[in-house]
Design a protein around this motif. Structure first.
Motif, short mmCIF file in Angstrom:
data_model
loop_
_atom_site.label_atom_id
_atom_site.label_comp_id
_atom_site.label_asym_id
_atom_site.label_seq_id
_atom_site.Cartn_x
_atom_site.Cartn_y
_atom_site.Cartn_z
N ILE A 225 -4.30 1.19 4.20
CA ILE A 225 -4.19 2.08 3.04
C ILE A 225 -5.47 2.02 2.22
N LEU A 226 -6.00 0.82 2.02
CA LEU A 226 -7.26 0.66 1.29
C LEU A 226 -8.40 1.39 2.00
N GLU A 227 -8.50 1.21 3.32
CA GLU A 227 -9.58 1.87 4.08
C GLU A 227 -9.46 3.40 3.99
N TYR A 228 -8.24 3.91 4.11
CA TYR A 228 -8.04 5.35 4.00
C TYR A 228 -8.46 5.84 2.62
N GLY A 229 -8.07 5.07 1.60
CA GLY A 229 -8.40 5.47 0.23
C GLY A 229 -9.89 5.48 -0.03
N VAL A 230 -10.60 4.48 0.49
CA VAL A 230 -12.05 4.40 0.30
C VAL A 230 -12.75 5.56 1.02
N GLY A 231 -12.43 5.75 2.28
CA GLY A 231 -13.06 6.81 3.06
C GLY A 231 -12.80 8.19 2.50
N PHE A 232 -11.55 8.44 2.14
CA PHE A 232 -11.16 9.76 1.63
C PHE A 232 -11.77 10.02 0.25
N ILE B 51 -1.00 7.80 2.78
CA ILE B 51 -0.08 6.67 3.04
C ILE B 51 0.88 7.01 4.17
N ASP B 52 1.33 8.25 4.23
CA ASP B 52 2.21 8.68 5.32
C ASP B 52 1.50 8.49 6.66
N ASN B 53 0.21 8.87 6.69
CA ASN B 53 -0.57 8.74 7.92
C ASN B 53 -0.72 7.28 8.34
N VAL B 54 -0.92 6.41 7.37
CA VAL B 54 -1.02 4.97 7.67
C VAL B 54 0.26 4.49 8.36
N LEU B 55 1.40 4.85 7.79
CA LEU B 55 2.69 4.40 8.33
C LEU B 55 2.92 4.93 9.74
N ILE B 56 2.51 6.17 10.00
CA ILE B 56 2.67 6.76 11.33
C ILE B 56 1.81 6.00 12.34
N VAL B 57 0.56 5.73 11.97
CA VAL B 57 -0.36 5.04 12.88
C VAL B 57 0.12 3.62 13.17
N SER C 175 1.01 11.90 -1.17
CA SER C 175 1.75 11.08 -0.21
C SER C 175 3.22 10.99 -0.58
N THR C 176 4.06 10.96 0.44
CA THR C 176 5.50 10.82 0.21
C THR C 176 5.81 9.43 -0.34
N PHE C 177 5.14 8.43 0.23
CA PHE C 177 5.31 7.05 -0.22
C PHE C 177 4.17 6.69 -1.18
N LYS C 178 4.47 5.86 -2.16
CA LYS C 178 3.49 5.53 -3.20
C LYS C 178 3.16 4.03 -3.17
N VAL C 179 2.00 3.69 -3.69
CA VAL C 179 1.62 2.29 -3.86
C VAL C 179 1.30 2.03 -5.33
N GLY C 180 1.40 0.75 -5.71
CA GLY C 180 1.15 0.41 -7.11
C GLY C 180 0.76 -1.04 -7.27
N ARG C 181 1.45 -1.74 -8.18
CA ARG C 181 1.07 -3.12 -8.52
C ARG C 181 1.19 -4.09 -7.35
N VAL C 182 2.25 -3.95 -6.57
CA VAL C 182 2.45 -4.87 -5.44
C VAL C 182 1.30 -4.74 -4.44
N TRP C 183 0.94 -3.49 -4.12
CA TRP C 183 -0.16 -3.25 -3.20
C TRP C 183 -1.47 -3.81 -3.76
N SER C 184 -1.73 -3.60 -5.03
CA SER C 184 -2.94 -4.11 -5.67
C SER C 184 -2.99 -5.63 -5.62
N PHE C 185 -1.85 -6.27 -5.85
CA PHE C 185 -1.77 -7.73 -5.80
C PHE C 185 -2.09 -8.25 -4.40
N VAL C 186 -1.53 -7.60 -3.40
CA VAL C 186 -1.77 -8.02 -2.02
C VAL C 186 -3.25 -7.92 -1.67
N ILE C 187 -3.88 -6.80 -2.04
CA ILE C 187 -5.28 -6.58 -1.71
C ILE C 187 -6.20 -7.54 -2.47
N LYS C 188 -5.88 -7.80 -3.73
CA LYS C 188 -6.76 -8.60 -4.57
C LYS C 188 -6.59 -10.10 -4.36
N TYR C 189 -5.38 -10.55 -4.10
CA TYR C 189 -5.13 -11.99 -4.07
C TYR C 189 -4.67 -12.51 -2.71
#
Length: 484
Positions: free
Chosen positions: A59-66, A252-258, A419-433
């Motif tokens: 999800i992070l890689e998709y977000g950066v590239g896009f 995010i939908d695309n990430v889940l499909i892949v 995106s149908t599915f959303k990310v927020g604090r939990v996703w940020s926590f995972v990526i950062k810590y």
């Protein structure tokens, strides 16, 4: 070169991403990893690794590239000019992966050609050593394995032919053909394998859980390593492909499909692989433990032995298997080549065709060096070092740069917009810590393992790779962009 290239549809992007993810490791590595790390109980750390590493980082890689719509090197330079060299180090490591990956694909091409007549003979191991992959005897470095050499040239021409076209007409169009073809072929092999006598022996061997292993940290690390290599995480492939996406793409939908497609493919393939091993154990009376291996030993030695005794159906399954590996390998190789291709084209303001041509010639020359009588030994050394030292370290560095220095919150808007599915604090926590901590532990353990058993020749090869990467990373960083 202006970074204007676009996929003609999200479907082309999804197939290209599945193609980049689904590769040789899914076919010959995953089943062995499951078996040797607790059997059925391994799926618990495997699913956890997908949830807290595979999906969040993609999800992070998709977000950066896009968000940036640019090459990896240009993105890192925009964040901080000092980071450009990090980008070149990574894309050079990934380009090295392309170089030795094409050699492995050449082995497969030789076996595909041999599968129509079973010219590997009764001694599959001897055929592999003497005609295809060579051995670890350094004296054999003085001659070329001609079938492998020819295969390398053919495959680099094919890769160039696809890569020099615009992404939608090249990678996109080919992925739309090869990925469905791969799934159909493997589907047939798996379904048939499940009907073989003795298939249940293999499946029981694969899935019998060892719950005590869940307390072993190495099992968890194996699961995370499998996800990293299986999804080609952090190699700038997903980031580069996502930069070609049109507006209003459901990232995010695309990430889940892949991720779902990749995991489903490797799990189903593991059932097929162990069903065939179970058949061999049942019909030949060979204990399963003597048949189970990973990588080249499984595909190029054990499977030809099995095909030899399967009768007429072996004549059908053998070409199909090696064709499936070829399809999976070509789409993955295109993914490995793309970050370097994109970054060089933007940096030097070259056309895509010129960049693909230059890189294909350079790549082919280096691949040919790896077709000597110690081919498989060299490939093994380079593969271990590039992945366990280089790419793993750089994934962690990317986590820190994108999450802490640039700021992970910058990507929430573009990720969640449609995106149908959303990310927020939990996703940020995972990526950062969470992710950086896991990656540091994996890297330290990997380095200790890598160098504690390394021979002098292997360390020499590792040093050559480091020098090569660092020198060219500095040169590419220092070159003034042509469009400036």
């Amino acid at each position: 070169m202006s970074q204007k290239a676009q996929w003609d549809s999200s479907l082309a992007f999804i197939f290209a991403m599945i193609g980049a993810a689904v590769g040789l490791g899914n076919i010959w590595r995953f089943s062995y990893v499951v078996y040797s790390n607790g059997g059925g109980s391994f799926f618990i750390p495997y699913l956890v690794a997908i949830a807290i590493m595979g999906i969040p980082f993609l999800i992070l890689e998709y977000g950066v590239g896009f968000s940036f719509k640019d090459s990896f090197s240009s993105i890192m330079k925009k964040i901080n000019p000092k980071f450009e060299i990090i980008a070149w180090i990574l894309v050079l490591f990934v380009f090295i992966v392309t170089i030795y990956y094409m050699v492995i694909l050449s082995w497969d091409l030789v076996y595909l050609a041999s599968s129509f007549t079973f010219s590997w003979g009764a001694d599959a191991a001897n055929f592999f050593v003497n005609s295809v992959g060579g051995s670890s005897n350094l004296a054999n470095a003085s001659f070329l394995l001609i079938p492998t050499t020819i295969g390398v040239v053919i495959l680099w021409v094919i890769l160039w032919f696809i890569a020099n076209r615009n992404v939608d007409k090249g990678i996109g169009r080919v992925s739309k053909i090869l990925i469905p073809g791969l799934f159909v072929i493997m589907g047939f092999i798996i379904v048939y394998a499940l009907t073989l006598p003795g298939a249940s022996i293999g499946i029981n061997t694969l899935l019998t859980p060892d719950w005590s292993k869940l307390g072993d940290v190495n099992i968890w690390l194996a699961a995370f390593a499998q996800i990293i290599f299986s999804l080609s995480m952090g190699q700038a492939i997903a980031l580069t492909y996502a930069s070609y996406l049109p507006k209003n793409s459901k990232l995010i939908d695309n990430v889940l499909i892949v991720v779902a497609s990749n995991s489903l493919f490797e799990v189903c393939t593991a059932f097929g692989v162990f069903s065939i091993l179970g058949y061999m154990s049942y019909t030949a009376g060979t204990p399963m433990v003597q048949l189970i291996t990973e990588g080249t030993g499984l595909i190029f030695i054990v499977f030809p032995m099995i095909f030899n005794v399967m009768g007429s159906i072996g004549r059908v399954l053998a070409p199909l298997l090696f064709l499936a590996i070829l399809f999976a390998g070509i789409t993955s190789a295109l993914g490995f080549l793309e970050p370097m291709l994109s970054s060089i084209a933007v940096k030097l303001n070259w056309s895509r065709k010129k960049t693909a041509t230059v890189l294909s010639v350079i790549g082919c020359v280096f691949s040919l060096i790896l077709t000597t009588g110690i081919s498989s030994y060299l490939v093994g050394i380079i593969d271990s070092f590039v992945n366990e030292f280089g790419i793993l370290l750089l994934i962690g560095i990317q986590c820190i740069i994108f999450a802490w220095i640039y700021g992970v919150d910058h990507f929430l808007g573009v990720l969640n917009e449609v995106s149908t599915f959303k990310v927020g604090r939990v996703w940020s926590f995972v990526i950062k810590y969470l992710l950086p901590c896991v990656l540091v532990v994996m890297w330290v353990i990997g380095i200790i393992k890598l160098f504690s058993t390394a021979k002098t020749f292997e360390v020499l090869i590792d040093l050559i790779i480091i020098i090569f990467v660092m020198v060219f990373a500095v040169i590419l960083t220092k070159i003034k962009p042509v469009n400036d």
